[in-house]
Enzyme design. Structure first.
Site, mmCIF file in Angstrom:
data_model
loop_
_atom_site.group_PDB
_atom_site.id
_atom_site.type_symbol
_atom_site.label_atom_id
_atom_site.label_comp_id
_atom_site.label_asym_id
_atom_site.label_seq_id
_atom_site.Cartn_x
_atom_site.Cartn_y
_atom_site.Cartn_z
ATOM 1 N N ARG A 77 0.861 -1.189 0.000
ATOM 2 C CA ARG A 77 0.000 0.000 0.000
ATOM 3 C C ARG A 77 0.897 1.238 0.000
ATOM 4 O O ARG A 77 1.702 1.417 0.915
ATOM 5 C CB ARG A 77 -0.895 -0.004 1.243
ATOM 6 C CG ARG A 77 -1.681 1.265 1.383
ATOM 7 C CD ARG A 77 -2.577 1.301 2.624
ATOM 8 N NE ARG A 77 -3.192 2.595 2.660
ATOM 9 C CZ ARG A 77 -3.172 3.436 3.694
ATOM 10 N NH1 ARG A 77 -2.613 3.079 4.830
ATOM 11 N NH2 ARG A 77 -3.722 4.618 3.604
ATOM 12 N N HIS A 122 -2.717 10.926 0.791
ATOM 13 C CA HIS A 122 -2.133 10.707 2.117
ATOM 14 C C HIS A 122 -1.425 12.012 2.497
ATOM 15 O O HIS A 122 -0.221 12.034 2.740
ATOM 16 C CB HIS A 122 -1.198 9.498 2.095
ATOM 17 C CG HIS A 122 -0.890 8.916 3.439
ATOM 18 N ND1 HIS A 122 -1.080 7.590 3.761
ATOM 19 C CD2 HIS A 122 -0.389 9.479 4.567
ATOM 20 C CE1 HIS A 122 -0.700 7.355 5.008
ATOM 21 N NE2 HIS A 122 -0.279 8.501 5.520
ATOM 22 N N GLU A 167 -7.216 8.555 6.423
ATOM 23 C CA GLU A 167 -7.469 9.199 7.707
ATOM 24 C C GLU A 167 -8.024 10.617 7.608
ATOM 25 O O GLU A 167 -7.354 11.594 8.002
ATOM 26 C CB GLU A 167 -6.179 9.179 8.544
ATOM 27 C CG GLU A 167 -5.630 7.779 8.769
ATOM 28 C CD GLU A 167 -4.357 7.757 9.626
ATOM 29 O OE1 GLU A 167 -3.794 8.825 9.900
ATOM 30 O OE2 GLU A 167 -3.949 6.651 10.038
ATOM 31 N N ASN A 301 -7.196 1.875 10.114
ATOM 32 C CA ASN A 301 -5.872 2.059 10.724
ATOM 33 C C ASN A 301 -6.064 2.047 12.228
ATOM 34 O O ASN A 301 -6.832 2.841 12.771
ATOM 35 C CB ASN A 301 -5.252 3.400 10.313
ATOM 36 C CG ASN A 301 -4.880 3.436 8.841
ATOM 37 O OD1 ASN A 301 -5.011 2.429 8.134
ATOM 38 N ND2 ASN A 301 -4.418 4.564 8.377
ATOM 39 N N TYR A 303 -3.983 1.881 15.984
ATOM 40 C CA TYR A 303 -2.728 1.931 16.738
ATOM 41 C C TYR A 303 -2.944 1.735 18.231
ATOM 42 O O TYR A 303 -2.158 1.094 18.906
ATOM 43 C CB TYR A 303 -2.015 3.273 16.501
ATOM 44 C CG TYR A 303 -1.436 3.350 15.112
ATOM 45 C CD1 TYR A 303 -0.158 2.887 14.845
ATOM 46 C CD2 TYR A 303 -2.193 3.840 14.048
ATOM 47 C CE1 TYR A 303 0.370 2.919 13.564
ATOM 48 C CE2 TYR A 303 -1.675 3.874 12.757
ATOM 49 C CZ TYR A 303 -0.394 3.403 12.521
ATOM 50 O OH TYR A 303 0.116 3.416 11.246
ATOM 51 N N GLU A 363 -3.310 -0.056 8.214
ATOM 52 C CA GLU A 363 -2.113 0.325 8.985
ATOM 53 C C GLU A 363 -2.242 -0.220 10.393
ATOM 54 O O GLU A 363 -3.326 -0.167 10.999
ATOM 55 C CB GLU A 363 -1.969 1.850 9.128
ATOM 56 C CG GLU A 363 -1.484 2.566 7.913
ATOM 57 C CD GLU A 363 -1.373 4.072 8.131
ATOM 58 O OE1 GLU A 363 -1.131 4.507 9.282
ATOM 59 O OE2 GLU A 363 -1.545 4.797 7.149
HETATM 60 O O1 IFM Z 1 2.849 7.634 9.951
HETATM 61 C C1 IFM Z 1 1.479 7.720 10.149
HETATM 62 C C2 IFM Z 1 0.735 7.532 8.849
HETATM 63 O O2 IFM Z 1 1.124 8.459 7.887
HETATM 64 C C3 IFM Z 1 -0.748 7.688 9.076
HETATM 65 N N1 IFM Z 1 -1.201 6.844 10.149
HETATM 66 C C4 IFM Z 1 -0.471 6.878 11.372
HETATM 67 C C5 IFM Z 1 1.006 6.657 11.126
HETATM 68 C C6 IFM Z 1 1.781 6.704 12.454
HETATM 69 O O3 IFM Z 1 1.585 7.922 13.078
#
Ligand code: IFM
Length: 458
Positions: A77, A122, A167, A301, A303, A363
């Site tokens: 990606r 992006h 995002e 995404n 985290y 992500e």
């Molecule tokens: O690096 C970023 C990415 O560009 C978008 N999502 C979160 C990642 C980590 O912060």
């Protein structure tokens, strides 16, 4: 460890984005982006770092493709730098040099047996469009349509997976509400306008991409963060509702045809972020139908999670009334809690509340510095544990019936981490930014083994 198996057709990939890795900002006819400008604004990016060189992927992509191949990566990606295609965003004819670069990249991937997943936006908006209002202006939606058309026309015959945006929350809120990202504005009402135009441009681009790339799958990627109340109090429950609306539902709901969530419209009216009554000023007739264009998958995404405690937030602050309360336990270098159960809960919730939408983790990853040891080997055990935990959460949710089709590790290699510059490293591959030497870390070997076996130990 009990191995958890993934379905045979599950896609294992890695992800990057243009400004974070390409460098070569003056080559091939590329125009300036808002991040070129932002990086040169004193105090905005740690250490004054820029994406001028980054990982030099623009020149080294054959080496990077070979690296992915050596790890057995099935899909890659990446994103297209809009100012490589339309240097100011205002041209009517695309820049052939920019399209040539991405076609070479796609050809290289296909030759290596790696499936390209292309993200259009992006975050590197052409500065020329920002000068005309950027995402706060409806004109940017038309410019995005031209961008989608140009990319679709050139790559549509070779690329079968497109993601319109990465995002939108970050674009709107970090870019326009708290100013942490380009263009660095701090204006709540403007942030909501920007969010709407990003979503609208997504809806406009979906049929354009479908027409240009017959049979292609088209989706959008959201950064979704599940909220957890800090206590059983009604105030914390309400803080959690508000956070979920602010972060997740404001994007999810219109995409599936439910419009903007009524509880959040009421909150924003009360907080003065929207007019006290009447129609939302930025929504024109037909917009919500356009935004709700059917998609083939939702990119997720993930985290970390957020813990919400309403009473700790000063009422007068011009921020969301609730803030994430960082948990004390394990955190990555960027300060985000490691919480794989949140991913499982999120996936189950998406499958329940937004049924019928195939999901892909576009992500997921962790920032840990962990440099090479004296033998030049990177033993990033914490990142291995992070990936193990989150891949296991994916496997468990699939077993529970979640339609999860793929997983992309963030990121293939250490890169430019926006306002943090090069301080935060998310890569499976260590990059020495002085020499551009790449060293696969232990986490890269771990991920390669997951891909090879189609299973992860729990
Ligand atoms: O690096 C970023 C990415 O560009 C978008 N999502 C979160 C990642 C980590 O912060």
């Amino acid at each position: 460890m009990t191995p958890l198996r993934f379905p045979r057709d599950f896609v294992f990939g890695v992800a990057t984005s243009s400004y974070q890795i390409e460098g070569a900002v003056h080559e091939g006819g590329r125009g300036p982006s808002i991040w070129d400008t932002f990086c040169r604004t004193p105090g905005k990016v740690r250490g004054g770092d820029t994406g001028d060189v980054a990982c030099d992927h623009y020149h080294r992509h054959p080496e990077d493709i070979a690296l992915m191949r050596s790890l057995g990566v099935q899909a890659y990606r990446f994103s297209i730098a809009w100012p490589r295609i339309f240097p100011t965003g205002l041209e009517t004819t695309p820049n052939a040099g920019g399209l040539d670069f991405y076609e070479r990249l796609v050809d290289g991937l296909l030759a290596a047996g790696i499936t390209p997943w292309v993200t259009l936006y992006h975050w590197d908006l052409p500065q020329g469009l920002q000068d005309r209002g950027g995402w706060a202006s409806r004109g940017t939606v038309d410019a995005f349509a031209r961008f989608a058309e140009a990319v679709g026309a050139r790559l549509g015959g070779k690329v079968a997976h497109f993601i319109t945006h990465n995002e939108p929350w970050c674009v709107a809120m970090l870019g326009h509400m708290n100013g942490e990202h380009a263009p660095g504005h701090k204006d709540w009402p403007e942030a909501l306008v920007a969010a709407h135009h990003v979503l609208l441009s997504h809806g406009v681009a979906v049929p354009i991409l479908r027409a240009a790339a017959r049979g292609a799958q088209v989706g959008i990627t959201l950064n979704l963060t599940p909220g957890y109340p800090a206590s059983a109090s009604a105030a914390d429950a309400d803080a959690t509702r508000h956070f979920d609306g602010f972060f997740n539902r404001w994007y999810l709901d219109p995409l599936v045809g439910r419009g903007y969530p009524a509880d959040m419209v009421a909150d924003y009216r009360r907080l003065g972020r929207l007019p006290a009554n009447g129609e939302l000023p930025f929504v024109e007739p037909g917009d919500l139908e356009t935004i709700a264009a059917a998609i083939d998958f939702l990119g997720v995404n993930y985290y970390t999670r957020a813990i919400l405690r309403s009473e700790t937030v000063p009422e007068a602050e011009n921020l969301p009334r609730q803030i994430p309360e960082p948990a004390a336990e394990s955190k990555t270098d960027i300060g985000w809690e490691v919480y794989p159960d949140g991913l499982e809960a999120l996936l189950l919730r998406l499958a329940r509340d937004y049924p019928g939408l195939p999901l892909a983790i576009t992500e997921n990853g962790a920032s840990y510095f962990t440099p090479p040891d004296p033998d030049g080997v990177v033993h990033d055990a914490a990142r291995v544990a992070y990936f193990r935990g989150h891949l296991a959460a994916c496997a468990r949710s699939i077993a529970a019936g979640v339609p999860l089709v793929g997983y992309f590790a963030w990121s293939l290699m250490d890169n430019f981490e926006w306002a943090y510059g090069y301080d935060q490293r998310f890569g499976l591959v260590w990059v020495d930014f002085a020499t551009q030497v790449r060293i696969p870390k232990d986490s890269a070997r771990f991920y390669a083994e997951v891909i090879r076996t189609g299973a992860v130990g729990e």
